[in-house]
Design a protein around this motif. Structure first.
Motif, PDB file in Angstrom:
ATOM      1  N   SER A 107      40.642  33.513  42.958  1.00 29.00           N
ATOM      2  CA  SER A 107      41.421  34.617  42.408  1.00 29.00           C
ATOM      3  C   SER A 107      41.655  34.430  40.909  1.00 29.00           C
ATOM      4  N   GLU A 108      42.013  33.227  40.522  1.00 31.57           N
ATOM      5  CA  GLU A 108      42.256  32.955  39.104  1.00 31.57           C
ATOM      6  C   GLU A 108      40.947  33.008  38.306  1.00 31.57           C
ATOM      7  N   ALA A 109      39.865  32.515  38.879  1.00 30.43           N
ATOM      8  CA  ALA A 109      38.564  32.615  38.213  1.00 30.43           C
ATOM      9  C   ALA A 109      38.204  34.083  38.015  1.00 30.43           C
ATOM     10  N   GLN A 110      38.413  34.892  39.039  1.00 29.39           N
ATOM     11  CA  GLN A 110      38.126  36.326  38.945  1.00 29.39           C
ATOM     12  C   GLN A 110      38.952  36.960  37.823  1.00 29.39           C
ATOM     13  N   ARG A 111      40.238  36.642  37.793  1.00 29.46           N
ATOM     14  CA  ARG A 111      41.117  37.217  36.778  1.00 29.46           C
ATOM     15  C   ARG A 111      40.644  36.858  35.366  1.00 29.46           C
ATOM     16  N   ARG A 112      40.209  35.628  35.185  1.00 32.80           N
ATOM     17  CA  ARG A 112      39.799  35.171  33.858  1.00 32.80           C
ATOM     18  C   ARG A 112      38.395  35.648  33.486  1.00 32.80           C
ATOM     19  N   LEU A 113      37.500  35.674  34.462  1.00 36.56           N
ATOM     20  CA  LEU A 113      36.108  36.034  34.175  1.00 36.56           C
ATOM     21  C   LEU A 113      35.900  37.531  33.992  1.00 36.56           C
ATOM     22  N   VAL A 114      36.719  38.338  34.665  1.00 36.43           N
ATOM     23  CA  VAL A 114      36.527  39.792  34.603  1.00 36.43           C
ATOM     24  C   VAL A 114      36.643  40.310  33.166  1.00 36.43           C
ATOM     25  N   ARG A 115      37.364  39.604  32.335  1.00 32.57           N
ATOM     26  CA  ARG A 115      37.466  39.980  30.921  1.00 32.57           C
ATOM     27  C   ARG A 115      36.101  39.967  30.232  1.00 32.57           C
ATOM     28  N   GLY A 119      33.275  40.636  31.992  1.00 30.99           N
ATOM     29  CA  GLY A 119      32.363  41.437  32.802  1.00 30.99           C
ATOM     30  C   GLY A 119      31.662  40.634  33.888  1.00 30.99           C
ATOM     31  N   VAL A 120      32.238  39.489  34.248  1.00 36.51           N
ATOM     32  CA  VAL A 120      31.647  38.597  35.246  1.00 36.51           C
ATOM     33  C   VAL A 120      32.607  38.504  36.430  1.00 36.51           C
ATOM     34  N   HIS A 121      32.052  38.562  37.629  1.00 37.45           N
ATOM     35  CA  HIS A 121      32.857  38.394  38.835  1.00 37.45           C
ATOM     36  C   HIS A 121      32.788  36.938  39.290  1.00 37.45           C
ATOM     37  N   SER A 122      33.852  36.498  39.953  1.00 39.20           N
ATOM     38  CA  SER A 122      33.909  35.126  40.451  1.00 39.20           C
ATOM     39  C   SER A 122      32.690  34.838  41.319  1.00 39.20           C
ATOM     40  N   GLY A 123      32.061  33.714  41.069  1.00 36.53           N
ATOM     41  CA  GLY A 123      30.846  33.312  41.779  1.00 36.53           C
ATOM     42  C   GLY A 123      29.602  33.573  40.952  1.00 36.53           C
ATOM     43  N   GLN A 124      29.638  34.612  40.130  1.00 36.52           N
ATOM     44  CA  GLN A 124      28.478  34.932  39.304  1.00 36.52           C
ATOM     45  C   GLN A 124      28.264  33.899  38.199  1.00 36.52           C
ATOM     46  N   GLU A 125      29.318  33.169  37.840  1.00 37.71           N
ATOM     47  CA  GLU A 125      29.175  32.157  36.797  1.00 37.71           C
ATOM     48  C   GLU A 125      28.196  31.065  37.210  1.00 37.71           C
ATOM     49  N   PHE A 126      28.076  30.830  38.516  1.00 38.08           N
ATOM     50  CA  PHE A 126      27.137  29.809  38.990  1.00 38.08           C
ATOM     51  C   PHE A 126      25.692  30.288  38.836  1.00 38.08           C
ATOM     52  N   ILE A 127      25.469  31.565  39.096  1.00 40.03           N
ATOM     53  CA  ILE A 127      24.131  32.145  38.910  1.00 40.03           C
ATOM     54  C   ILE A 127      23.777  32.140  37.423  1.00 40.03           C
ATOM     55  N   LEU A 128      24.717  32.565  36.594  1.00 42.15           N
ATOM     56  CA  LEU A 128      24.470  32.535  35.149  1.00 42.15           C
ATOM     57  C   LEU A 128      24.154  31.111  34.693  1.00 42.15           C
ATOM     58  N   GLY A 129      24.900  30.139  35.191  1.00 42.46           N
ATOM     59  CA  GLY A 129      24.657  28.740  34.821  1.00 42.46           C
ATOM     60  C   GLY A 129      23.240  28.293  35.140  1.00 42.46           C
ATOM     61  N   CYS A 130      22.752  28.689  36.305  1.00 44.47           N
ATOM     62  CA  CYS A 130      21.371  28.353  36.675  1.00 44.47           C
ATOM     63  C   CYS A 130      20.381  28.973  35.696  1.00 44.47           C
ATOM     64  N   LEU A 131      20.622  30.223  35.356  1.00 47.24           N
ATOM     65  CA  LEU A 131      19.693  30.930  34.473  1.00 47.24           C
ATOM     66  C   LEU A 131      19.794  30.436  33.033  1.00 47.24           C
ATOM     67  N   VAL A 139      31.769  31.867  29.206  1.00 47.93           N
ATOM     68  CA  VAL A 139      31.995  31.611  30.630  1.00 47.93           C
ATOM     69  C   VAL A 139      32.262  30.126  30.902  1.00 47.93           C
ATOM     70  N   PRO A 140      31.476  29.203  30.367  1.00 49.14           N
ATOM     71  CA  PRO A 140      31.819  27.781  30.575  1.00 49.14           C
ATOM     72  C   PRO A 140      33.189  27.415  30.010  1.00 49.14           C
ATOM     73  N   GLU A 141      33.606  28.045  28.913  1.00 49.68           N
ATOM     74  CA  GLU A 141      34.944  27.785  28.378  1.00 49.68           C
ATOM     75  C   GLU A 141      36.014  28.241  29.367  1.00 49.68           C
ATOM     76  N   VAL A 142      35.794  29.390  29.991  1.00 45.52           N
ATOM     77  CA  VAL A 142      36.738  29.898  30.990  1.00 45.52           C
ATOM     78  C   VAL A 142      36.829  28.931  32.165  1.00 45.52           C
ATOM     79  N   THR A 143      35.688  28.466  32.662  1.00 49.24           N
ATOM     80  CA  THR A 143      35.716  27.581  33.830  1.00 49.24           C
ATOM     81  C   THR A 143      36.291  26.213  33.486  1.00 49.24           C
ATOM     82  N   ARG A 144      36.017  25.714  32.283  1.00 50.64           N
ATOM     83  CA  ARG A 144      36.621  24.439  31.858  1.00 50.64           C
ATOM     84  C   ARG A 144      38.137  24.563  31.768  1.00 50.64           C
ATOM     85  N   ALA A 145      38.615  25.669  31.211  1.00 48.96           N
ATOM     86  CA  ALA A 145      40.061  25.876  31.084  1.00 48.96           C
ATOM     87  C   ALA A 145      40.709  26.003  32.458  1.00 48.96           C
TER      88      ALA A 145
END
Length: 151
Positions: free
Chosen positions: A24-32, A34-46, A108-114
């Motif tokens: 929920s918190e990842a979603q709240r932070r990432l939506v700013r 344009g990324v939904h929670s879970g999509q950060e892992f796909i982006l990381g792979c790419l 996105v990595p800054e959001v997940t690190r924070a």
């Protein structure tokens, strides 16, 4: 002080609660961004290797391929990735970052690190190491169990 049984009862409830709060918190932070929670892992792979197939992405992030396919569809609609037929095997598709998806490489990595720092703020460095070790051991215990078809 709680006895051992009281401290271990409810493990699944607690881990589920923490997992839901983190998502929920990842979603709240990432939506700013344009990324939904879970999509950060796909982006990381790419970001590591652009042009992967959905199956390759799924294997890298330990989810099922249909889960990646659904997420990629959403990400395509959001303009983060594009999907193209494989040049060598037209039956397969490859997922490529768009400029918009690539531009999130720092944010996105800054959001997940924070988020990780905030989640672990009440733990000492030793406790953080112990927590990761315990989670790894739990994962190994579950991975080593054959599927018994038990309810």
């Amino acid at each position: 002080m709680l006895d051992v049984r009281q401290r271990t009862d409810g493990f699944l409830s607690r881990i589920n609660l923490v997992s839901r709060r983190l998502r929920s918190e990842a979603q709240r932070r990432l939506v700013r961004h344009g990324v939904h929670s879970g999509q950060e892992f796909i982006l990381g792979c790419l970001w590591e290797r652009d042009g992967l197939t959905p199956g390759e992405i799924a294997a890298r992030i330990s989810v099922e391929a249909p889960t990646v396919t659904r997420a990629v569809r959403r990400m395509t609609d959001a303009g983060l990735v594009r999907v193209e037929a494989d040049r060598e095997d037209g039956r397969r598709v490859r997922v490529w970052l768009t400029r918009k998806g690539d531009a999130l490489r720092r944010a996105v990595p800054e959001v997940t690190r924070a988020l990780e720092a905030d989640a672990l703020t009440l733990l000492s460095e030793d406790e953080r190491i112990q927590l990761l070790d315990m989670l790894d051991r739990i994962d190994r215990a579950l991975a080593s169990r054959p599927d018994r078809g038990e309810i």
